[in-house]
Design a protein around this motif. Sequence first.
Motif, PDB file in Angstrom:
ATOM      1  N   PHE A 122       0.121  -5.674  -3.566  1.00  9.10           N
ATOM      2  CA  PHE A 122      -0.161  -4.513  -2.730  1.00  9.10           C
ATOM      3  C   PHE A 122      -1.646  -4.392  -2.416  1.00  9.10           C
ATOM      4  O   PHE A 122      -2.016  -3.746  -1.425  1.00  9.10           O
ATOM      5  CB  PHE A 122       0.338  -3.239  -3.424  1.00  9.10           C
ATOM      6  N   GLY A 123      -2.506  -4.975  -3.238  1.00 12.99           N
ATOM      7  CA  GLY A 123      -3.929  -4.964  -2.923  1.00 12.99           C
ATOM      8  C   GLY A 123      -4.214  -5.725  -1.643  1.00 12.99           C
ATOM      9  O   GLY A 123      -4.942  -5.243  -0.754  1.00 12.99           O
ATOM     10  N   PHE A 124      -3.625  -6.911  -1.508  1.00 11.33           N
ATOM     11  CA  PHE A 124      -3.776  -7.673  -0.276  1.00 11.33           C
ATOM     12  C   PHE A 124      -3.100  -6.961   0.891  1.00 11.33           C
ATOM     13  O   PHE A 124      -3.599  -6.989   2.020  1.00 11.33           O
ATOM     14  CB  PHE A 124      -3.195  -9.074  -0.446  1.00 11.33           C
ATOM     15  N   LEU A 125      -1.968  -6.348   0.630  1.00 12.41           N
ATOM     16  CA  LEU A 125      -1.277  -5.632   1.697  1.00 12.41           C
ATOM     17  C   LEU A 125      -2.133  -4.477   2.207  1.00 12.41           C
ATOM     18  O   LEU A 125      -2.162  -4.194   3.413  1.00 12.41           O
ATOM     19  CB  LEU A 125       0.068  -5.110   1.190  1.00 12.41           C
ATOM     20  N   LEU A 126      -2.851  -3.813   1.310  1.00 10.30           N
ATOM     21  CA  LEU A 126      -3.736  -2.724   1.728  1.00 10.30           C
ATOM     22  C   LEU A 126      -4.862  -3.259   2.605  1.00 10.30           C
ATOM     23  O   LEU A 126      -5.219  -2.644   3.627  1.00 10.30           O
ATOM     24  CB  LEU A 126      -4.302  -2.020   0.494  1.00 10.30           C
ATOM     25  N   ILE A 127      -5.418  -4.404   2.233  1.00  8.68           N
ATOM     26  CA  ILE A 127      -6.474  -5.014   3.048  1.00  8.68           C
ATOM     27  C   ILE A 127      -5.932  -5.395   4.417  1.00  8.68           C
ATOM     28  O   ILE A 127      -6.570  -5.162   5.456  1.00  8.68           O
ATOM     29  CB  ILE A 127      -7.057  -6.240   2.324  1.00  8.68           C
ATOM     30  N   VAL A 128      -4.750  -5.993   4.442  1.00  4.04           N
ATOM     31  CA  VAL A 128      -4.141  -6.382   5.712  1.00  4.04           C
ATOM     32  C   VAL A 128      -3.873  -5.162   6.580  1.00  4.04           C
ATOM     33  O   VAL A 128      -4.071  -5.182   7.804  1.00  4.04           O
ATOM     34  CB  VAL A 128      -2.844  -7.173   5.455  1.00  4.04           C
ATOM     35  N   ALA A 185       2.196   5.258   5.081  1.00  2.00           N
ATOM     36  CA  ALA A 185       2.019   3.860   4.696  1.00  2.00           C
ATOM     37  C   ALA A 185       0.728   3.657   3.917  1.00  2.00           C
ATOM     38  O   ALA A 185       0.715   2.975   2.883  1.00  2.00           O
ATOM     39  CB  ALA A 185       2.030   2.974   5.945  1.00  2.00           C
ATOM     40  N   VAL A 186      -0.362   4.248   4.379  1.00  2.00           N
ATOM     41  CA  VAL A 186      -1.656   4.067   3.710  1.00  2.00           C
ATOM     42  C   VAL A 186      -1.624   4.653   2.304  1.00  2.00           C
ATOM     43  O   VAL A 186      -2.029   4.004   1.328  1.00  2.00           O
ATOM     44  CB  VAL A 186      -2.779   4.709   4.547  1.00  2.00           C
ATOM     45  N   VAL A 187      -1.129   5.867   2.170  1.00  2.00           N
ATOM     46  CA  VAL A 187      -1.123   6.522   0.857  1.00  2.00           C
ATOM     47  C   VAL A 187      -0.178   5.798  -0.099  1.00  2.00           C
ATOM     48  O   VAL A 187      -0.512   5.573  -1.275  1.00  2.00           O
ATOM     49  CB  VAL A 187      -0.721   8.004   1.011  1.00  2.00           C
ATOM     50  N   THR A 188       1.005   5.404   0.386  1.00  2.00           N
ATOM     51  CA  THR A 188       1.967   4.716  -0.483  1.00  2.00           C
ATOM     52  C   THR A 188       1.419   3.382  -0.963  1.00  2.00           C
ATOM     53  O   THR A 188       1.496   3.061  -2.159  1.00  2.00           O
ATOM     54  CB  THR A 188       3.294   4.498   0.261  1.00  2.00           C
ATOM     55  N   LEU A 231      -1.669   2.471  -1.136  1.00  3.70           N
ATOM     56  CA  LEU A 231      -2.810   2.716  -2.023  1.00  3.70           C
ATOM     57  C   LEU A 231      -2.337   3.033  -3.436  1.00  3.70           C
ATOM     58  O   LEU A 231      -2.859   2.484  -4.416  1.00  3.70           O
ATOM     59  CB  LEU A 231      -3.655   3.867  -1.466  1.00  3.70           C
ATOM     60  N   PHE A 232      -1.351   3.903  -3.574  1.00  5.27           N
ATOM     61  CA  PHE A 232      -0.816   4.219  -4.898  1.00  5.27           C
ATOM     62  C   PHE A 232      -0.168   2.996  -5.528  1.00  5.27           C
ATOM     63  O   PHE A 232      -0.288   2.779  -6.738  1.00  5.27           O
ATOM     64  CB  PHE A 232       0.194   5.372  -4.792  1.00  5.27           C
ATOM     65  N   ALA A 233       0.525   2.207  -4.721  1.00  6.82           N
ATOM     66  CA  ALA A 233       1.152   0.995  -5.255  1.00  6.82           C
ATOM     67  C   ALA A 233       0.096  -0.002  -5.710  1.00  6.82           C
ATOM     68  O   ALA A 233       0.259  -0.670  -6.738  1.00  6.82           O
ATOM     69  CB  ALA A 233       2.063   0.368  -4.200  1.00  6.82           C
ATOM     70  N   ALA A 234      -1.003  -0.130  -4.950  1.00 12.57           N
ATOM     71  CA  ALA A 234      -2.072  -1.048  -5.336  1.00 12.57           C
ATOM     72  C   ALA A 234      -2.743  -0.606  -6.632  1.00 12.57           C
ATOM     73  O   ALA A 234      -3.230  -1.434  -7.404  1.00 12.57           O
ATOM     74  CB  ALA A 234      -3.102  -1.156  -4.214  1.00 12.57           C
ATOM     75  N   LEU A 235      -2.772   0.703  -6.887  1.00 14.79           N
ATOM     76  CA  LEU A 235      -3.354   1.221  -8.124  1.00 14.79           C
ATOM     77  C   LEU A 235      -2.394   1.131  -9.306  1.00 14.79           C
ATOM     78  O   LEU A 235      -2.772   1.475 -10.424  1.00 14.79           O
ATOM     79  CB  LEU A 235      -3.795   2.679  -7.924  1.00 14.79           C
ATOM     80  N   GLY A 236      -1.164   0.693  -9.076  1.00 15.15           N
ATOM     81  CA  GLY A 236      -0.210   0.487 -10.157  1.00 15.15           C
ATOM     82  C   GLY A 236       0.732   1.627 -10.421  1.00 15.15           C
ATOM     83  O   GLY A 236       1.502   1.583 -11.383  1.00 15.15           O
ATOM     84  N   PHE A 237       0.719   2.666  -9.578  1.00 13.71           N
ATOM     85  CA  PHE A 237       1.598   3.805  -9.817  1.00 13.71           C
ATOM     86  C   PHE A 237       3.031   3.548  -9.374  1.00 13.71           C
ATOM     87  O   PHE A 237       3.922   4.342  -9.681  1.00 13.71           O
ATOM     88  CB  PHE A 237       1.066   5.046  -9.087  1.00 13.71           C
ATOM     89  N   ASP A 265       4.254  11.579  15.345  1.00  9.79           N
ATOM     90  CA  ASP A 265       5.073  10.791  14.415  1.00  9.79           C
ATOM     91  C   ASP A 265       4.320   9.559  13.928  1.00  9.79           C
ATOM     92  O   ASP A 265       4.462   9.146  12.771  1.00  9.79           O
ATOM     93  CB  ASP A 265       6.383  10.374  15.093  1.00  9.79           C
ATOM     94  N   GLY A 266       3.517   8.954  14.811  1.00  7.08           N
ATOM     95  CA  GLY A 266       2.743   7.789  14.394  1.00  7.08           C
ATOM     96  C   GLY A 266       1.716   8.125  13.332  1.00  7.08           C
ATOM     97  O   GLY A 266       1.520   7.351  12.383  1.00  7.08           O
ATOM     98  N   VAL A 267       1.056   9.256  13.469  1.00  8.06           N
ATOM     99  CA  VAL A 267       0.103   9.695  12.445  1.00  8.06           C
ATOM    100  C   VAL A 267       0.810   9.899  11.112  1.00  8.06           C
ATOM    101  O   VAL A 267       0.304   9.514  10.045  1.00  8.06           O
ATOM    102  CB  VAL A 267      -0.601  10.989  12.901  1.00  8.06           C
ATOM    103  N   GLN A 268       1.987  10.492  11.148  1.00  8.91           N
ATOM    104  CA  GLN A 268       2.746  10.741   9.922  1.00  8.91           C
ATOM    105  C   GLN A 268       3.159   9.432   9.255  1.00  8.91           C
ATOM    106  O   GLN A 268       3.024   9.275   8.032  1.00  8.91           O
ATOM    107  CB  GLN A 268       3.971  11.584  10.249  1.00  8.91           C
ATOM    108  N   ILE A 269       3.639   8.472  10.040  1.00 11.04           N
ATOM    109  CA  ILE A 269       4.074   7.181   9.483  1.00 11.04           C
ATOM    110  C   ILE A 269       2.888   6.403   8.949  1.00 11.04           C
ATOM    111  O   ILE A 269       2.940   5.828   7.846  1.00 11.04           O
ATOM    112  CB  ILE A 269       4.829   6.378  10.556  1.00 11.04           C
ATOM    113  N   LEU A 270       1.796   6.365   9.706  1.00  6.78           N
ATOM    114  CA  LEU A 270       0.615   5.620   9.261  1.00  6.78           C
ATOM    115  C   LEU A 270       0.036   6.228   7.994  1.00  6.78           C
ATOM    116  O   LEU A 270      -0.339   5.502   7.058  1.00  6.78           O
ATOM    117  CB  LEU A 270      -0.427   5.603  10.371  1.00  6.78           C
ATOM    118  N   GLY A 271      -0.054   7.546   7.942  1.00  3.64           N
ATOM    119  CA  GLY A 271      -0.556   8.196   6.733  1.00  3.64           C
ATOM    120  C   GLY A 271       0.323   7.912   5.531  1.00  3.64           C
ATOM    121  O   GLY A 271      -0.180   7.655   4.422  1.00  3.64           O
TER     122      GLY A 271
END
Length: 645
Positions: free
Chosen positions: A536-542, A359-362, A364-370, A351-357
Amino acid sequence: MGLLAMWVWKLWLLLLAALLHRGGFVVVVHGFYLPGSYPHRYQPGDALVVKVNSLTSIDTEIPFGYYSLPFCRPPGGIRDSAENLGELLMGDRIESSPYRFRMATNESDVLLCATPPLSPADASLLRRRIDEMYQVNLILDNLPAIRYSHRDGYLLHWTGFPVGVRVQDAYYVFNHLRFRLLVHRYEDAANAAAPGFMVVGFEVVPCSAQLDPEAAKKVEMYGKYPARIQCDPTTVGMTVKENQPLVFSYEVEFVESDIRWPSRWDAYLKMEGAKVHWFSILNSLMVIGFLAGIVLVILLRTVRRDLTRYEELDKEAQAQLNEELSGWKLVVGDVFRAPDHPSLLCIMVGDGVQILGMAVVTILFAALGFMSPASRGTLISGMIFFYLVLGILAGYVSVRLWKTIRVGDHSGWVPISWQVACFFPGISFLILTTLNFLLWGSGSTGAIPISLFVILLLLWFCISVPLTLAGGFLGAKAPHLEYPVRTNQIPREVPPQKYPSWLLVLGAGTLPFGTLFIELFFIMSSIWMGRVYYVFGFLLIVLVLLVLVCAEVSLVLTYMHLCVEDWRWWWKSFFASGSVAIYIFLYAINYLVFDLKSLSGPVSATLYLGYSLFMVLAIMLATGTVGFLSSFWFVHYLFSSVKLD
């Protein structure tokens, strides 16, 4: 059986298509626009559609429908706007409004309606909503209405405007709205003589004006009020009294602006103290990155020195050294002994792998403006979509870990996959259902309707569960990770420790918490204070830095436990980084006490704590998984680098 499988497959495709459609993902052959970014161009005189959203308040955090109060209704009846899955889960209820504008057409003293005399119940409800500081939220061309105010020499902006105001013992409703629409002129290449406009700003000034109900009865809806209406925000006039009607009116002014359409959201994304925001995040990143680098260097130097010293000895010296050595080399026969409750560990890691994945993908897409703020609900819809799809990864990781712990025996992988698919979603469903009953009892629009409950259950059992089982099947077929050393039949006795090891494990969460507590303040403010979060760019870095620090902290704690001959590292490595969730929950309580002082009522506090518990559970699983996997890799690498018999 084949017919049942065919219908399940069809239902899976229909649900996936519905989620994509309701989430705002549209495939276009010749090109595409990011969600919420399609420009609308209007000619002079074109109708502009104004919509209303749920009434919101930072005092209660319980949204209510706009028409739950005695406001004017549109002449054609109330029509619901198409909402995606994310909007429904966020409590948004977007409906048609009675406000009617024409592009580039200024109007003043427009009478909207005179309500019937207020019943005691309506008057009491209106007073209560004013006391609870509820805000009216209007939307035009996908732009929320924005209100400006001056305080201590600063220009502040707010989305929406209050229902009314209380002055001593009297209540006044804001019944007259002065709209200011900023429009940007563009030249039509096909017809230069007929320029068009794009809406780039939607401002509102609420006023409480004393309007005569008898005079309003003589004027039809959208007619001109007989007298000039003065909109002065510093004065009040329309009182809330039983058996007396309310009269609503508005005026609209169109102003040409140099703001271009892509920049029209800049006014909403401005955050007070922006310099402090950026500096604090950057400072936190630098300090935590520096500390993590020091920890990693020290650890690598220590381990490498031990290994180098050991490998330089001949076999006879190694055998003699094995008898004299202490620390991690003495637990070689127990370090890969199966932990207590291995199935639960596999489930939580999956479940942790699923949640972390997710979060990272979401992010990342948000940081790219989608997933921009201009498209309401796409962030939640995207999170649900990615979580469902990543069920295959959760099943694969959990079953392969289960197979590794059982040294190649994959029997029982089906129950493991089922439990992975039901553990975190089941706990979340229980928490959210309990909170939903509270919202239902309050009559809030934040309550999830029964139809949406059914959709979520179908998404869970028709998409997430099958994908998790498919991932588990792949994990059962994949080769297990072989241990570099043999495990003794009789477990080695763990020597008494000078200090409780679990105390050190719980304290280890402070370092990961230091990487995100500043960003956490802005996230909490966005969720509970009605602010727009967009960095979201800073959030991705964090997030990336948080993953690195969690891995390093867990790795250091595992090495320390092995050095004191404590081979029970499996669960401790998980909770060494997962304990950050404890500090996040304590921070949430601190935020409730000191920043949400106005939060009133046990229902509001219960909702806040319930959602916070849901959040920290997800964070605990994700960060704990990072710590465990990094520690597993480290232990495997450490004992495969030295030949101990």
